[in-house]
Write a protein that holds these residues in place. Structure first.
Motif, PDB file in Angstrom:
ATOM      1  N   SER A   1       0.817  -1.226   0.000  1.00  0.00           N
ATOM      2  CA  SER A   1       0.000   0.000   0.000  1.00  0.00           C
ATOM      3  C   SER A   1       0.847   1.271   0.000  1.00  0.00           C
ATOM      4  O   SER A   1       0.801   2.084   0.938  1.00  0.00           O
ATOM      5  N   PRO A   2       1.675   1.485  -1.044  1.00  0.00           N
ATOM      6  CA  PRO A   2       2.512   2.686  -1.060  1.00  0.00           C
ATOM      7  C   PRO A   2       1.734   3.954  -1.390  1.00  0.00           C
ATOM      8  O   PRO A   2       2.263   5.050  -1.238  1.00  0.00           O
ATOM      9  N   PHE A   3       0.489   3.820  -1.825  1.00  0.00           N
ATOM     10  CA  PHE A   3      -0.279   4.980  -2.257  1.00  0.00           C
ATOM     11  C   PHE A   3      -1.318   5.373  -1.210  1.00  0.00           C
ATOM     12  O   PHE A   3      -2.020   4.528  -0.678  1.00  0.00           O
ATOM     13  N   GLN A   4      -1.382   6.662  -0.955  1.00  0.00           N
ATOM     14  CA  GLN A   4      -2.488   7.202  -0.163  1.00  0.00           C
ATOM     15  C   GLN A   4      -3.744   7.149  -1.032  1.00  0.00           C
ATOM     16  O   GLN A   4      -3.655   7.108  -2.259  1.00  0.00           O
ATOM     17  N   PRO A   5      -4.929   7.140  -0.432  1.00  0.00           N
ATOM     18  CA  PRO A   5      -6.150   7.134  -1.241  1.00  0.00           C
ATOM     19  C   PRO A   5      -6.155   8.278  -2.248  1.00  0.00           C
ATOM     20  O   PRO A   5      -6.045   9.448  -1.873  1.00  0.00           O
TER      21      PRO A   5
ATOM     22  N   ALA B   1      -0.640   9.547  -5.889  1.00  0.00           N
ATOM     23  CA  ALA B   1       0.148   9.105  -7.032  1.00  0.00           C
ATOM     24  C   ALA B   1       1.617   9.448  -6.797  1.00  0.00           C
ATOM     25  O   ALA B   1       1.953  10.289  -5.949  1.00  0.00           O
ATOM     26  N   ILE B   2       2.496   8.766  -7.538  1.00  0.00           N
ATOM     27  CA  ILE B   2       3.924   9.045  -7.521  1.00  0.00           C
ATOM     28  C   ILE B   2       4.307   9.477  -8.935  1.00  0.00           C
ATOM     29  O   ILE B   2       4.084   8.748  -9.899  1.00  0.00           O
ATOM     30  N   HIS B   3       4.873  10.662  -9.047  1.00  0.00           N
ATOM     31  CA  HIS B   3       5.342  11.151 -10.342  1.00  0.00           C
ATOM     32  C   HIS B   3       6.864  11.037 -10.374  1.00  0.00           C
ATOM     33  O   HIS B   3       7.542  11.485  -9.444  1.00  0.00           O
ATOM     34  N   SER B   4       7.386  10.450 -11.433  1.00  0.00           N
ATOM     35  CA  SER B   4       8.826  10.241 -11.485  1.00  0.00           C
ATOM     36  C   SER B   4       9.323  10.192 -12.921  1.00  0.00           C
ATOM     37  O   SER B   4       8.571   9.931 -13.863  1.00  0.00           O
TER      38      SER B   4
ATOM     39  N   GLN C   1      15.741   7.447 -21.414  1.00  0.00           N
ATOM     40  CA  GLN C   1      14.906   8.120 -20.422  1.00  0.00           C
ATOM     41  C   GLN C   1      13.516   8.364 -20.979  1.00  0.00           C
ATOM     42  O   GLN C   1      13.348   8.857 -22.095  1.00  0.00           O
ATOM     43  N   GLY C   2      12.515   8.035 -20.174  1.00  0.00           N
ATOM     44  CA  GLY C   2      11.129   8.256 -20.580  1.00  0.00           C
ATOM     45  C   GLY C   2      10.600   9.586 -20.084  1.00  0.00           C
ATOM     46  O   GLY C   2      11.276  10.318 -19.368  1.00  0.00           O
ATOM     47  N   ARG C   3       9.392   9.890 -20.457  1.00  0.00           N
ATOM     48  CA  ARG C   3       8.713  11.089 -19.988  1.00  0.00           C
ATOM     49  C   ARG C   3       8.370  10.932 -18.505  1.00  0.00           C
ATOM     50  O   ARG C   3       8.553   9.855 -17.923  1.00  0.00           O
ATOM     51  N   VAL C   4       7.866  11.996 -17.914  1.00  0.00           N
ATOM     52  CA  VAL C   4       7.426  11.914 -16.518  1.00  0.00           C
ATOM     53  C   VAL C   4       6.262  10.924 -16.433  1.00  0.00           C
ATOM     54  O   VAL C   4       5.291  11.014 -17.181  1.00  0.00           O
ATOM     55  N   THR C   5       6.417   9.953 -15.533  1.00  0.00           N
ATOM     56  CA  THR C   5       5.442   8.874 -15.406  1.00  0.00           C
ATOM     57  C   THR C   5       4.666   9.010 -14.102  1.00  0.00           C
ATOM     58  O   THR C   5       5.237   9.355 -13.065  1.00  0.00           O
ATOM     59  N   ARG C   6       3.376   8.719 -14.177  1.00  0.00           N
ATOM     60  CA  ARG C   6       2.503   8.798 -13.000  1.00  0.00           C
ATOM     61  C   ARG C   6       2.124   7.385 -12.577  1.00  0.00           C
ATOM     62  O   ARG C   6       1.450   6.662 -13.296  1.00  0.00           O
ATOM     63  N   PHE C   7       2.609   6.991 -11.390  1.00  0.00           N
ATOM     64  CA  PHE C   7       2.241   5.706 -10.807  1.00  0.00           C
ATOM     65  C   PHE C   7       1.086   5.931  -9.829  1.00  0.00           C
ATOM     66  O   PHE C   7       1.086   6.900  -9.066  1.00  0.00           O
ATOM     67  N   HIS C   8       0.134   5.024  -9.825  1.00  0.00           N
ATOM     68  CA  HIS C   8      -0.959   5.078  -8.856  1.00  0.00           C
ATOM     69  C   HIS C   8      -1.465   3.660  -8.615  1.00  0.00           C
ATOM     70  O   HIS C   8      -0.893   2.683  -9.148  1.00  0.00           O
ATOM     71  N   ALA C   9      -2.508   3.533  -7.820  1.00  0.00           N
ATOM     72  CA  ALA C   9      -2.961   2.203  -7.403  1.00  0.00           C
ATOM     73  C   ALA C   9      -3.324   1.310  -8.574  1.00  0.00           C
ATOM     74  O   ALA C   9      -3.199   0.081  -8.499  1.00  0.00           O
ATOM     75  N   SER C  10      -3.760   1.899  -9.683  1.00  0.00           N
ATOM     76  CA  SER C  10      -4.152   1.105 -10.849  1.00  0.00           C
ATOM     77  C   SER C  10      -3.036   0.997 -11.887  1.00  0.00           C
ATOM     78  O   SER C  10      -3.202   0.335 -12.909  1.00  0.00           O
ATOM     79  N   LYS C  11      -1.917   1.650 -11.634  1.00  0.00           N
ATOM     80  CA  LYS C  11      -0.781   1.587 -12.553  1.00  0.00           C
ATOM     81  C   LYS C  11       0.494   1.582 -11.728  1.00  0.00           C
ATOM     82  O   LYS C  11       1.044   2.627 -11.388  1.00  0.00           O
ATOM     83  N   VAL C  12       0.955   0.380 -11.403  1.00  0.00           N
ATOM     84  CA  VAL C  12       2.088   0.248 -10.486  1.00  0.00           C
ATOM     85  C   VAL C  12       3.399  -0.016 -11.204  1.00  0.00           C
ATOM     86  O   VAL C  12       4.440  -0.149 -10.559  1.00  0.00           O
ATOM     87  N   GLU C  13       3.386  -0.121 -12.548  1.00  0.00           N
ATOM     88  CA  GLU C  13       4.632  -0.323 -13.262  1.00  0.00           C
ATOM     89  C   GLU C  13       4.632   0.428 -14.591  1.00  0.00           C
ATOM     90  O   GLU C  13       3.576   0.751 -15.145  1.00  0.00           O
ATOM     91  N   TRP C  14       5.830   0.719 -15.033  1.00  0.00           N
ATOM     92  CA  TRP C  14       6.007   1.401 -16.315  1.00  0.00           C
ATOM     93  C   TRP C  14       7.330   0.952 -16.916  1.00  0.00           C
ATOM     94  O   TRP C  14       8.301   0.702 -16.197  1.00  0.00           O
TER      95      TRP C  14
END
Length: 295
Positions: free
Chosen positions: A71-75, A78-81, A99-112
């Motif tokens: 559970s790394p995400f608060q309700p 998101a994590i932007h990286s 190097q990729g663009r800025v990526t947004r990780f969230h509960a429904s997208k945990v990998e890129w």
């Protein structure tokens, strides 16, 4: 993805694989690395040695980064990286980095990642330096973007309304060393005054007439707030003829800078010669903009 060749090793994690041919047989689908930490979060590097066929990665090395931990995400959080994947060129001692663009990780997208990172044909050719003696080295860097909450808001004054007022100095020759202040006048939301030093200010004492614009209510400024002002002061004789007019001055006023002007406005010798009894001066002030800290 932006691609570059560099000589600096990846900052956050390296995955060295020996006996890659056996590795590719044992992990036909994918391999997940141990956890590592970067930017305050835990991550895993995921490698598909035979390509991620579910994402059109056939005949390529496929590589991904995944958020790890429980559970790394608060309700709703998101994590932007920004992510950089690297592959070590063992012949030239350098890294192929993408190097990729800025990526947004969230509960429904945990990998890129990149399904078609590098063609297997190029990767497997020893002359390219990526797979030498059946050994290769992958790497990753993760730069998490976190807002520090630091910033500013610039409010530009639409009408830039200026203020102009005449003031009289009587019996100029009899004035002492103390400085004089005009009555306060309002421009924008702040009050201002003009400071006159008849015998000069500090190092100009006895040499020059000194004139300054003063922010009269600096205590009304919020923390970190500052005001940009354009102003000019003109000295006139008692008939209104301009004796001296410097170039207009544009300065920032703040709680630490409450006055600004001309310490050497005009030589006192010249003032005494041209002003026998009384004189006039006028001030023209315009507030250009206000800068405040973002809340």
């Amino acid at each position: 993805m932006a691609e570059e060749i560099r000589y600096v090793a990846p900052a956050h994690y390296e995955l060295r694989i020996e006996s890659f041919s056996l590795f590719a047989k044992n992990y036909k689908e994918k391999y997940e690395s141990n956890e590592f930490e970067a930017g305050g979060y835990k991550w895993k590097l995921i490698l598909y040695p035979n390509g991620d066929k579910s994402r059109n990665g056939e005949d390529h090395i496929s590589i991904y980064l995944a958020v790890s931990g429980t559970s790394p995400f608060q309700p709703g959080g998101a994590i932007h990286s920004t992510i950089r994947f690297s592959l070590y060129d063992q012949i030239c001692d350098r890294y192929l980095t993408k190097q990729g663009r800025v990526t947004r990780f969230h509960a429904s997208k945990v990998e890129w990642g990149v399904p078609r990172y590098l063609p297997l044909k190029i990767f497997a050719d020893p002359s390219n330096g990526y797979l030498v003696d059946d050994t290769c080295v992958f790497g990753v860097e993760v730069f998490v973007i976190k807002s520090s909450g630091v910033g500013e808001c610039v409010t530009t004054q639409k009408d830039c309304t200026s203020f102009t007022e005449d003031y009289v100095i009587s019996r100029f020759a009899d004035l002492g060393d103390d400085y004089l202040h005009t009555e306060a006048f309002t421009i924008g939301v702040h009050e201002w005054k003009v400071r006159v030093c008849p015998k000069g200010d500090l190092d100009n004492r006895g040499k020059n007439l000194s004139m300054f614009l003063v922010l009269a209510d600096p205590d009304k400024l919020a923390s970190g707030q500052k005001v940009n002002v354009r102003f000019i002061i003109r000295l006139k004789d008692k008939y209104g003829v301009v004796l001296h007019q410097p170039e207009a001055c544009t300065k920032w006023f703040s709680s630490s800078i409450t006055y600004w002007g001309w310490p050497s406005f005009m030589p006192l010798k010249t003032v005494r010669e041209r002003v026998k009894d009384s004189c006039l001066f006028d001030v023209e002030v315009a507030v250009l903009s206000i800068v405040s800290k973002l809340p």
